[in-house]
Design an enzyme around this catalytic site. Structure first.
Site, PDB file in Angstrom:
ATOM      1  CB  CYS A 184      93.289 143.085  -8.577  1.00  0.00           C
ATOM      2  SG  CYS A 184      93.711 144.195  -9.882  1.00  0.00           S
ATOM      3  CB  SER A 212      99.005 149.148  -8.411  1.00  0.00           C
ATOM      4  OG  SER A 212      98.050 150.080  -8.864  1.00  0.00           O
ATOM      5  CD  GLU A 247      99.989 153.244  -9.245  1.00  0.00           C
ATOM      6  OE1 GLU A 247      99.018 152.478  -9.351  1.00  0.00           O
ATOM      7  OE2 GLU A 247     100.588 153.472  -8.172  1.00  0.00           O
ATOM      8  CD  GLU A 267      92.447 150.676   3.636  1.00  0.00           C
ATOM      9  OE1 GLU A 267      92.077 150.556   4.822  1.00  0.00           O
ATOM     10  OE2 GLU A 267      93.243 149.901   3.081  1.00  0.00           O
ATOM     11  CD  GLU A 311      96.828 147.338 -11.114  1.00  0.00           C
ATOM     12  OE1 GLU A 311      95.596 147.245 -10.960  1.00  0.00           O
ATOM     13  OE2 GLU A 311      97.623 146.488 -10.727  1.00  0.00           O
ATOM     14  CD  GLU A 336      89.572 144.434  -1.927  1.00  0.00           C
ATOM     15  OE1 GLU A 336      90.675 144.399  -2.504  1.00  0.00           O
ATOM     16  OE2 GLU A 336      88.492 144.271  -2.519  1.00  0.00           O
ATOM     17  CB  CYS A 385      89.622 135.473  -9.485  1.00  0.00           C
ATOM     18  SG  CYS A 385      90.672 136.906  -9.303  1.00  0.00           S
ATOM     19  CE  LYS A 412      88.562 141.104  -4.744  1.00  0.00           C
ATOM     20  NZ  LYS A 412      89.266 142.378  -4.995  1.00  0.00           N
TER      21      LYS A 412
END
Lengths: 427, 215
Positions: free
Chosen positions: A175, A195, A146, A243, A143, A238, A401, A235
């Site tokens: 994230c 990102s 990037e 993908e 990240e 996720e 978190c 999560k």
């Protein structure tokens, strides 16, 4: 749960949170914590969750006074069964915020750091450790790099190394799965600003089933069962995104054994609460465990990975990386204190010299948490082209978190009643 | 005083307070049971809780107005319901003679009482303490459930629920006996006066110690 959903793809879990009508008092407390207005139902009536608007953050669940919201996905028994199946290597991907919370259900004081005890308990249960802090270090290198590429492209017109497209500034962190879904369902035009780096959980899953399968565990990746252990209900969503089958695709591309069914990078996710329940089912008392080591390369990590669990942590870690890469020098002082603390929006300017171009640059960054209260003005500025920032960290939950929807539910908070009640011991 | 005299038992401010309290509490009890059972559709449940909230606000204002405008009455009531003697215990052993009178048509000896008998004192204590708890917990549940630590909110909800049920059960007895003692019922809801002989029979100590002739 039979209502048709429109914002989920095939394979994705359509909403992690639901409301138990028996327990709901219609008090509206949950609505005040929902970042997307996904909770419907008039005051006084039983509330429901609009799954298309829900980002599965679980803030309603941890803040409802009557325990009405619940998780629709519970894989504790499935994980226990996999732990008992000797064909599988069960890898626990443990997030940084879990180790300061999982002691609570075992009677340890809130905030106790129990990394060693947790490693010991989980290895006793049969897990191998893939510490998510290790993957967070990978994430921040991806990240951060990037971001440098995007910044150099915007400032100096630098082209991508392989001719690919370079995303716009400001770059948003990616994230937080609740934040990513928030962007996808509310501001899809902002997706290029996210990102392209996967979250630490997803990097950990892919790495465990590729490098880990070949070099560390020396088993067929199909027989590695990866379990995200997260402070976060989103999560779970996720991990179900289609993908995220990189390891499976990688194995296929290399001509490895082609699996009958494509397997995900992360097979399932347990919240901190789920982990405590699992250990208790297995009669493992985490509080009584001795400190243990992680036992593999995947349990090695830096302080940058550790601070991911707090608001500002990702940004601070990214700035450390960006500084080193841009200037070619190590930081004299690691801490970026401007991005720490619990203000809703924190911002900072960092002046540094890009060694490659020999020019001074000023990076403007912002850190946002509790998106219900804080994100919309920031997003509107970006959409209007007037945002002063180059890099923005966003975490859905207040505080980051550490206060995620999967953490142990703290009933009393800072209540004085909560402190007095133990004085009246009863049984 | 003669047998044809009347005694002012419930002055105007008491009657107004009691009337508003009765109407608001009955409304709160009915809407509260509906909110607990949830038998209606969404819009109807919303209407029910809105009525519950309005009735709760009315009850709060009624209590505050009575507290500030008739503070002496509040003090006297509090003193009376918290003053006990051996007669109160004896009264409970025969339950004021009401079951014998109503069910067996028998008259038993009842210990002499003041303005309020022992049962009314007990009810008064529950109304004072329970009513205060209901008002405070109701406001907390309405306005602050997202701010108060949720363990505490949950506890406040439980207190609200159980105190409500206790007061509703008391209310059923209170309503029955209130209607059964028709003179007292008329006094509370109409003119405030009860016949002297009725007071002398049911509240002899009050008549003896506290009542004087006027006019």
């Amino acid at each position: 749960m039979n209502v048709e959903v429109k914002t989920y793809r095939k394979g994705e879990i359509p909403g992690i949170i639901a409301i138990d009508g028996q327990n709901c008092r219609g008090c509206d407390a949950c609505k005040r914590y929902c970042p997307t207005g996904a909770i419907t139902g008039m005051f006084g009536a039983t509330h429901r969750i609009d799954r298309d608007r829900c980002i599965s953050c679980g803030q309603c669940l941890i803040n409802c006074p009557f325990g009405a919201p619940y998780e629709t996905v519970d894989t504790v028994e499935e994980v226990q069964a996999k732990l008992g199946d000797k064909r599988y290597t069960v890898a626990a991907i443990i997030a940084p915020a879990v180790r300061v919370a999982v002691g609570e259900p075992f009677g340890l004081p809130a905030g106790s750091l129990v990394t060693g005890k947790m490693y010991g308990a989980m290895r006793k249960a049969g897990f191998v450790i893939v510490d998510n802090n290790f993957a967070a270090d990978l994430t921040i290198m991806e990240e951060g790099t990037e971001f440098i590429q995007r910044a150099r492209h915007a400032l100096f017109g630098e082209k991508a190394e392989h001719g690919g497209e370079i995303g716009p500034l400001p770059q948003f962190t990616s994230c937080c799965p609740a934040w990513v879904r928030f962007v996808e369902t509310n501001y899809p035009s902002l997706i290029p600003h996210l990102s392209s780096a996967k979250s630490p959980q997803q990097m950990a899953g892919a790495v465990a089933k590729t490098y880990g399968a070949e070099r560390i565990f020396k088993v067929d990746p199909e027989f590695i069962y990866t379990v995200g252990v997260m402070p976060c209900t989103a999560k779970k969503f996720e991990a179900s995104r289609p993908e995220f089958q990189s390891a499976c695709n990688f194995v296929k591309e290399r001509g490895g054994a082609s699996p009958g069914t494509p397997y995900p990078d992360v097979d399932t996710v347990l919240t901190t609460r789920d982990l405590a329940r699992l250990l208790k089912r297995m009669k493992i008392d985490l509080a009584a465990e001795n400190n243990a080591e992680g036992g593999t390369l995947f349990a090695e990590y830096t302080g940058a990975g550790t601070i991911f669990g707090n608001t500002g942590g990702v940004m601070e870690a990214a700035l450390r990386t960006a500084y080193v890469v841009l200037t070619g020098n190590n930081l004299a002082k690691l801490e970026f204190e401007e991005v720490r603390g619990l203000r809703g929006v924190k911002s900072a300017s960092i002046q540094l010299r890009d060694a490659k171009y020999g020019k001074d640059v000023t990076l403007k960054v912002a850190v946002v948490h509790d998106i219900r209260a804080n994100i919309r003005p920031i997003v509107e500025d970006v959409l209007a082209g007037r945002s002063p920032y180059h890099f923005i960290e966003v975490m859905n939950c207040p505080g980051g978190c550490i206060n995620g929807g999967g953490q142990p539910i703290c009933d009393t908070g800072s209540s004085w009643i909560g402190r007095i009640l133990p004085s009246f011991a009863w049984s | 005083m003669t047998d044809s005299s009347f005694i002012l038992k419930h002055p105007m401010q008491v009657r107004v307070f009691h009337f508003i309290l009765a109407v608001s509490f009955l409304t709160l009890a009915v809407t509260g049971i509906i909110l607990f059972q949830k038998p209606l559709q969404e819009a109807a449940m919303n209407t029910v809780i809105q009525i519950h909230v309005v009735a709760g606000v009315v009850m709060t204002l009624d209590a505050l107005a009575f507290l500030f405008l008739a503070f002496d009455r509040v003090v006297m009531f509090t003193k009376r319901v918290f003053t006990f003697s051996g007669n109160d215990l004896k009264w409970f052993t025969v339950l004021g003679g009401y079951p014998q009178k109503i069910l067996l048509h028998k008259k038993v000896e009842v210990p002499p009482m003041g303005k309020y008998n022992a049962g009314q004192k007990l009810f008064g204590i529950f109304v004072l303490v329970g009513g205060t708890l209901l008002i405070l917990s109701g406001w907390a549940l309405w306005t602050l459930p997202h701010i108060i630590p949720h363990g505490d909110t949950s506890m406040i909800g439980t207190i609200h629920l159980y105190v409500s049920w206790i007061l509703i059960l008391f209310l059923l007895v209170h309503l029955f006996l209130g209607i059964y003692m028709v003179d007292d019922f008329k006094a509370m809801f109409l003119h405030g006066r009860i016949p002297y002989e009725d007071a002398a029979e049911k509240s002899p100590l009050w008549v003896k110690n506290d009542i004087c002739k006027i006019g």
